[in-house]
Motif scaffolding. Structure first.
Motif, mmCIF file in Angstrom:
data_model
loop_
_atom_site.group_PDB
_atom_site.id
_atom_site.type_symbol
_atom_site.label_atom_id
_atom_site.label_comp_id
_atom_site.label_asym_id
_atom_site.label_seq_id
_atom_site.Cartn_x
_atom_site.Cartn_y
_atom_site.Cartn_z
ATOM 1 N N SER A 165 55.554 57.329 -25.354
ATOM 2 C CA SER A 165 54.963 56.663 -24.201
ATOM 3 C C SER A 165 54.117 57.642 -23.389
ATOM 4 N N ARG A 193 52.702 60.412 -24.517
ATOM 5 C CA ARG A 193 51.523 60.741 -25.334
ATOM 6 C C ARG A 193 50.456 59.662 -25.187
ATOM 7 N N ASN A 194 50.868 58.404 -25.280
ATOM 8 C CA ASN A 194 49.914 57.299 -25.160
ATOM 9 C C ASN A 194 49.270 57.267 -23.779
ATOM 10 N N ARG A 195 50.044 57.554 -22.749
ATOM 11 C CA ARG A 195 49.500 57.585 -21.389
ATOM 12 C C ARG A 195 48.467 58.695 -21.255
ATOM 13 N N LYS A 232 45.184 57.895 -22.794
ATOM 14 C CA LYS A 232 44.399 56.949 -21.997
ATOM 15 C C LYS A 232 43.651 57.630 -20.865
#
Length: 189
Positions: A173, A175-177, A180
């Motif tokens: 989570s 990493r994905n943030r 972005k």
């Protein structure tokens, strides 16, 4: 009653994100001023459970207000929020708890939930006094609050418990943030 959660004495949010309330003793003094000015208002204060500061002097002062200021440290904040007319906070996460229950929130500092029309922001003692005086005329915007909470859950919050037990889901989570918000890069995060 107004619920007033105290924050940790060395909380960086007080030092960095509060222009006029510098500590909990000053917050108590502001509450005391309002008790003297508003005979019909009651305030419930809860000490932060992780705060090492001793407030016995304030507890004694509160006892002299004939119940208009009370320290209630034996009840969970969730219960105190549930029964409060409004929550007054510098920038505690208790403000978000109050929004989750569609309570009126009076914000004295800067916080991510400091959104006009969702909370009332008091940047001075005079503004706090005015908000308390006009509280009955303020209707909570439940739709805006729900939209904000949905945004927090779906876009803002990183899944998991980073403080105690970050797991693979948390790191994914995070990493994905980062992907972005960071500029495009060829580096693997």
């Amino acid at each position: 009653y107004f619920f007033v959660p105290f924050q940790v004495v060395e909380d960086s949010n007080i030092f960095l994100h509060s222009d006029w309330i510098t500590n909990m003793r000053q917050l108590y003094a502001e509450i005391e001023k309002h008790v003297l000015a508003h005979l019909d208002r009651h305030f419930v204060i809860k000490l932060h459970p992780a705060c090492p500061e001793v407030y016995d002097d304030l507890i004694l002062k509160a006892a002299q207000t004939k119940g208009r200021i009370q320290f209630m440290n034996d009840l969970p904040s969730t219960v105190l929020v549930e029964h409060a007319e409004a929550v007054i906070t510098v920038n505690s996460t208790v403000g978000i708890e109050a929004l989750m229950r569609h309570k009126k929130v009076i914000l004295l500092g800067d916080a991510l939930y400091g959104v006009n029309e969702m909370v009332q922001m008091a940047s001075s003692a005079e503004k706090l006094h005015l908000i308390i005086e006009t509280l009955d005329g303020w209707d909570v915007d439940r739709v805006l609050i729900d939209q904000f909470l949905c945004y927090l859950k779906s876009e803002y919050v990183v899944v998991g418990n980073a403080m105690n037990s970050p797991d693979k889901r948390h790191w994914a989570s995070l990493r994905n943030r980062l992907l972005k918000i960071l500029p495009s890069t060829d580096q693997v995060i």
